[in-house]
Every structure is written in structure tokens, then in C-alpha cells.
Design a protein around this motif. Sequence first.
Motif, PDB file in Angstrom:
ATOM      1  N   MET A 251       0.845  -1.195   0.000  1.00  0.00           N
ATOM      2  CA  MET A 251       0.000   0.000   0.000  1.00  0.00           C
ATOM      3  C   MET A 251       0.879   1.244   0.000  1.00  0.00           C
ATOM      4  O   MET A 251       1.882   1.295   0.697  1.00  0.00           O
ATOM      5  CB  MET A 251      -0.924   0.003   1.218  1.00  0.00           C
ATOM      6  CG  MET A 251      -1.829   1.250   1.285  1.00  0.00           C
ATOM      7  SD  MET A 251      -2.942   1.213   2.702  1.00  0.00           S
ATOM      8  CE  MET A 251      -4.019  -0.135   2.198  1.00  0.00           C
ATOM      9  N   ALA A 252       0.522   2.231  -0.808  1.00  0.00           N
ATOM     10  CA  ALA A 252       1.292   3.464  -0.860  1.00  0.00           C
ATOM     11  C   ALA A 252       1.151   4.216   0.447  1.00  0.00           C
ATOM     12  O   ALA A 252       0.126   4.181   1.108  1.00  0.00           O
ATOM     13  CB  ALA A 252       0.814   4.338  -2.024  1.00  0.00           C
TER      14      ALA A 252
ATOM     15  N   ARG B 140      -3.739   6.612  -7.942  1.00  0.00           N
ATOM     16  CA  ARG B 140      -5.159   6.705  -7.593  1.00  0.00           C
ATOM     17  C   ARG B 140      -5.342   7.036  -6.114  1.00  0.00           C
ATOM     18  O   ARG B 140      -6.265   7.776  -5.742  1.00  0.00           O
ATOM     19  CB  ARG B 140      -5.871   5.413  -7.970  1.00  0.00           C
ATOM     20  CG  ARG B 140      -5.953   5.184  -9.485  1.00  0.00           C
ATOM     21  CD  ARG B 140      -6.721   3.942  -9.854  1.00  0.00           C
ATOM     22  NE  ARG B 140      -6.752   3.752 -11.301  1.00  0.00           N
ATOM     23  CZ  ARG B 140      -7.612   4.341 -12.128  1.00  0.00           C
ATOM     24  NH1 ARG B 140      -8.520   5.182 -11.645  1.00  0.00           N
ATOM     25  NH2 ARG B 140      -7.567   4.109 -13.425  1.00  0.00           N
ATOM     26  N   ALA B 141      -4.444   6.519  -5.263  1.00  0.00           N
ATOM     27  CA  ALA B 141      -4.543   6.822  -3.833  1.00  0.00           C
ATOM     28  C   ALA B 141      -4.170   8.269  -3.539  1.00  0.00           C
ATOM     29  O   ALA B 141      -4.791   8.931  -2.705  1.00  0.00           O
ATOM     30  CB  ALA B 141      -3.640   5.864  -3.038  1.00  0.00           C
ATOM     31  N   GLN B 142      -3.161   8.772  -4.226  1.00  0.00           N
ATOM     32  CA  GLN B 142      -2.728  10.151  -4.013  1.00  0.00           C
ATOM     33  C   GLN B 142      -3.691  11.148  -4.633  1.00  0.00           C
ATOM     34  O   GLN B 142      -3.818  12.274  -4.158  1.00  0.00           O
ATOM     35  CB  GLN B 142      -1.326  10.356  -4.619  1.00  0.00           C
ATOM     36  CG  GLN B 142      -0.213   9.637  -3.875  1.00  0.00           C
ATOM     37  CD  GLN B 142       0.215  10.385  -2.630  1.00  0.00           C
ATOM     38  OE1 GLN B 142       0.356  11.608  -2.647  1.00  0.00           O
ATOM     39  NE2 GLN B 142       0.431   9.663  -1.539  1.00  0.00           N
TER      40      GLN B 142
ATOM     41  N   LEU C 214       0.576  15.009 -12.727  1.00  0.00           N
ATOM     42  CA  LEU C 214       1.625  13.994 -12.548  1.00  0.00           C
ATOM     43  C   LEU C 214       2.818  14.349 -13.412  1.00  0.00           C
ATOM     44  O   LEU C 214       2.665  14.739 -14.572  1.00  0.00           O
ATOM     45  CB  LEU C 214       1.106  12.605 -12.936  1.00  0.00           C
ATOM     46  CG  LEU C 214       2.113  11.458 -12.794  1.00  0.00           C
ATOM     47  CD1 LEU C 214       2.325  11.116 -11.321  1.00  0.00           C
ATOM     48  CD2 LEU C 214       1.650  10.224 -13.556  1.00  0.00           C
ATOM     49  N   VAL C 215       4.017  14.214 -12.838  1.00  0.00           N
ATOM     50  CA  VAL C 215       5.265  14.315 -13.590  1.00  0.00           C
ATOM     51  C   VAL C 215       5.919  12.941 -13.515  1.00  0.00           C
ATOM     52  O   VAL C 215       6.255  12.465 -12.430  1.00  0.00           O
ATOM     53  CB  VAL C 215       6.200  15.391 -13.014  1.00  0.00           C
ATOM     54  CG1 VAL C 215       7.508  15.418 -13.795  1.00  0.00           C
ATOM     55  CG2 VAL C 215       5.537  16.758 -13.061  1.00  0.00           C
ATOM     56  N   THR C 216       6.077  12.297 -14.662  1.00  0.00           N
ATOM     57  CA  THR C 216       6.558  10.923 -14.688  1.00  0.00           C
ATOM     58  C   THR C 216       7.858  10.801 -15.459  1.00  0.00           C
ATOM     59  O   THR C 216       8.132  11.587 -16.377  1.00  0.00           O
ATOM     60  CB  THR C 216       5.504   9.995 -15.319  1.00  0.00           C
ATOM     61  OG1 THR C 216       5.959   8.624 -15.263  1.00  0.00           O
ATOM     62  CG2 THR C 216       5.253  10.361 -16.774  1.00  0.00           C
TER      63      THR C 216
ATOM     64  N   CYS D 250      -3.426   8.835 -16.114  1.00  0.00           N
ATOM     65  CA  CYS D 250      -3.826  10.237 -15.957  1.00  0.00           C
ATOM     66  C   CYS D 250      -4.994  10.586 -16.876  1.00  0.00           C
ATOM     67  O   CYS D 250      -5.885  11.365 -16.497  1.00  0.00           O
ATOM     68  CB  CYS D 250      -2.642  11.150 -16.242  1.00  0.00           C
ATOM     69  SG  CYS D 250      -1.400  11.151 -14.936  1.00  0.00           S
ATOM     70  N   ASP D 251      -4.990  10.017 -18.062  1.00  0.00           N
ATOM     71  CA  ASP D 251      -6.091  10.263 -18.992  1.00  0.00           C
ATOM     72  C   ASP D 251      -7.405   9.783 -18.379  1.00  0.00           C
ATOM     73  O   ASP D 251      -8.438  10.461 -18.458  1.00  0.00           O
ATOM     74  CB  ASP D 251      -5.809   9.546 -20.309  1.00  0.00           C
ATOM     75  CG  ASP D 251      -6.705  10.024 -21.438  1.00  0.00           C
ATOM     76  OD1 ASP D 251      -7.301  11.110 -21.289  1.00  0.00           O
ATOM     77  OD2 ASP D 251      -6.817   9.320 -22.447  1.00  0.00           O
TER      78      ASP D 251
END
Length: 490
Positions: A1-2, A122-124, A129-131, A142-143
Motif C-alpha cells: 500500500m502506498a 489513484r490513492a494520491q 503527474l510528472v513521470t 492520468c487520462d
Amino acid sequence: MASTETTSSSKKLRVLLIPFFASSHIGPFTELAVSLATARPHAVEATVAVTPANASIVRSLLQRHENGGTPAQVATYPFPAVDGLPRGVENLGAAAQADAWRIDVAAVSDTLMRPVQETLIRAQSPDALVTDVHFMWNADVCDELGVPCVTYNVVGAFSTLAMRHLTLALVSNSNTNIEPEPEAVSVPRFPAPEIRVPTVELPEYLRSQERVDYSTYNRLYEVQGDCFGVAVNTSLDLEEHYCEMYAGNGYAKRAYMLGPLSLRLPSSPEAGDSRYTDWLDSKPSRSVVYVCFGSLAHVSDAQLDELALGLEASGMAFLWVVRADKWSPPERWHERVGGRGMVATAWAPQRAILAHRAVGAFVTHCGWNSVLETVAAGVPVLTWPIVFEQFITERLLTEVLGIGERLWPDGAGVRSTRYEENEVIPAHDVARALKTFMQPGGPGDAARSRVMGLAAKVHAAVAEGGSSDRDLHRLIDDLMEAAGAGKTTM
């Protein structure tokens, strides 16, 4: 889990940044996070997401950059189990040489990496987003969420686009009778001067044509073109003609040239930094050769021996950062060198070293972070590339910008991106290169004049109102507008 270390504020633009599993990527991503947060402290909140074993790297960097408060947050997500990779090895710098490829393969795996990163995102629930370029699926995630996704290149425009053009040329020529492995290739569709690279100095995926699925790279380029934008840690003053290709050639909807980001950030000295600066204080101006091959380079013991003997024979003062677990210098070498040389066997404060008046040249592997730091410090280079895009970057430094020279001249021997193919550069060639470059009125002086001019330009670029500063604020404005609209133009 994040997990995340602090609570997010819903009133700010919340930007989540996900770097690749290498310190050379984690550093620039952390710098971008801090730059975003400090540029608009009341409007932007940035979080760097890494796996647990990499979290300490981010925290250490944040500690060095903090100025009256924590400039960014840290979130973690689990590193997936990878066959053959010891548990807890989650960074290229921590992997054995034989295992590094396992991290590279895992990083681009939809099966292994997408589930843990998608769960994190999804949790954050970020506003943007910068990937890193490896994680192509994040644009799709993200889309689905209706938030903008920016791809961040930590390598400069010159090398990134050279590899892109070479890849696309290979794809287009795959069904022709063109020789599959010529001795050297020229980068197509590049402005003058012509950039020609021996095949043995190309990244592995550009050499092993019969074993590479180029559809992965086609997908990568398609994702970059379709996502919200591309950010690059570079400056228009450093790579203007190549930066302009992103928009001019339709490679990105929006392009942001933000660097050198390290110049934007305060950097607090750490315990132990004075050991190096005190030693440098004892040396005359521009008399010391600084030698460092970065955090990922694997150099043979035989080559380290020759480099040690070459530094000794040169008669130059030197500060050498050696990352080798078991190697030790030739017998009585330390005694013979005496106070003329200093050896660091772990991390060293490179920015502080390069900024010191005593440093006159940098023997570098041509990693992009080191390139930005030496340009910012106005220190000329002797190039010694080792892996991946570094041989291409070398051409930018020596043939385009003219801020240094190859340490081992063209034709002197075989250099290669494959460890086992490299010929050992002998001590007498090392010594000769150093003495020639450092002599008064020699090539080092001409290179220094050019790099000092560039230093003034890149400092101006990140200052208020400079080109990189404007692009950083434009990035924030664009992301805030997209987040306010609740959707992106995809």
C-alpha cells in the motif's frame, strides 16, 4: 500500500512526481519538486514518490535544500518482486553489475510496475503527474483520471533527440538492405555539425538491432507526443537548436526547458564537506584536476590502476572520487603522491568542489547532471564516457559547445558501452592528456573561456525572468489551468 509522510492540502495544486530507480534520476526529480513548491509556495504542493529503499535518498536531498521548512513531501510505493534480484535492491547504484538489467526491464514492465504505480496515483489523487520516461502507462492512468501528465527528461535535449532520431532511422531501415551494423553512424536530421558516433559507443538497444523490439520505443515516443507536455532539465542557452526541435518537429504538445534546476535551490553544507574544501583551499587557483565517473559507472581494476598511475605521472594536483568496493591503488602509490592528491571513496560534494577556485578541469563520464554542474561552475572538461548516452553527450561538449576535449583521442583505442569491449587507457595517455589540457595557454584555457560564458548564461536563465524561470512558471500556470478545467486536452 502506498504511504505518504505528510497530509496533502486540497487548496493547492498537488503535483506527484515519479522518478526512475537511479539516483541520477531521483536527484533531478527532487530538484523539480522543490522548484515547483518554492516557486509558488502558497499555490503548489509537490510530492516525490519512490520505493522504500530509495526514500532515504529523497529525504537527504530535501534536507540539503530546505530553507526554513520542508520544501516537498515523500510518498512510497512497493517495489515489485523481480526474479533474480535480491529483495531490497531497488536502485541501479545498489545492484550488482550483472543484475542492473533486471531493474531496467522491471521499470518498463506493464505487468510488474504498472499495478503498484497506478495504485499509488489513484490513492494520491494528484492534480498533475510528472513521470519519468520509462513509465509509459502513467499517461493512460492520468487520462482516465482527467489530470495532466508531464514527461520529465533528466537527460539533455541533444542526447535524447539523437537517440530518438537514430531509433526512428533504424525502424525505417529495418526492411532495407542497409548494412545492419556499420562501423559508425551519423545522427539524422540534426543541425550542423554532423554528429557521428562509432557503433560500439551507442547505447545497447541501438546496437543489438536483431534482439530489440522497437515497438516499445515507438510507443514511448507516441506517449510523449500525446501527453500534456515534456519538461527537460536543460537551458535554451545550452541546447537552443535541439530544444527547439520538441515543438518544431511536433515531438511534444508543450515543451518546458527548466534547467539547470540545481541552480535554483539553496544547498546546505553537510558534515564532511569541509574535508574537501579545506584541502582545495591549500591549492593554487585552477591547479586541481577533479575526477569522478558518477554513481553508476563500473570501471575495471586494471583501468583504475592505470588511471592512478596516470594521475601520479601527470604531476598535477587531483581530487579523485573512486567508487570501487575492493580495488586499492598500486603499492606505495599514496606515499608517492603525497599531499598532491586526495581520494574520496564514497560520496563527495561535487557542486561545492566544482565551484572552488582551485579546480581547473573535470575528468567526467559525461552524465547529464555532471554536465550541468560543470557548466554552471564554469569548469572545462576532459571526457571519459562509460555507458548509455554518455558517448553521445560527449559530442555536445567537445564538438558543439567546445567546452572540453576527449581524454583519449579518436583512434587511440576502443571505447565501448559494453564493459568487456573497452580497451584499457594506459597511464601515459592519461598523464599526457592532463598535462596538455592544463598547461598555460593550452586547450584547457580556450575551453574555459567558452564554458565560463555559458555559465553566465545558465545562471541568468534560472534567475527571475530568465528563460528557464519563465518556463517553470509557465508549467505551473498551464497545470493550474488544466486542473481548474478538470480535464486536459488529450
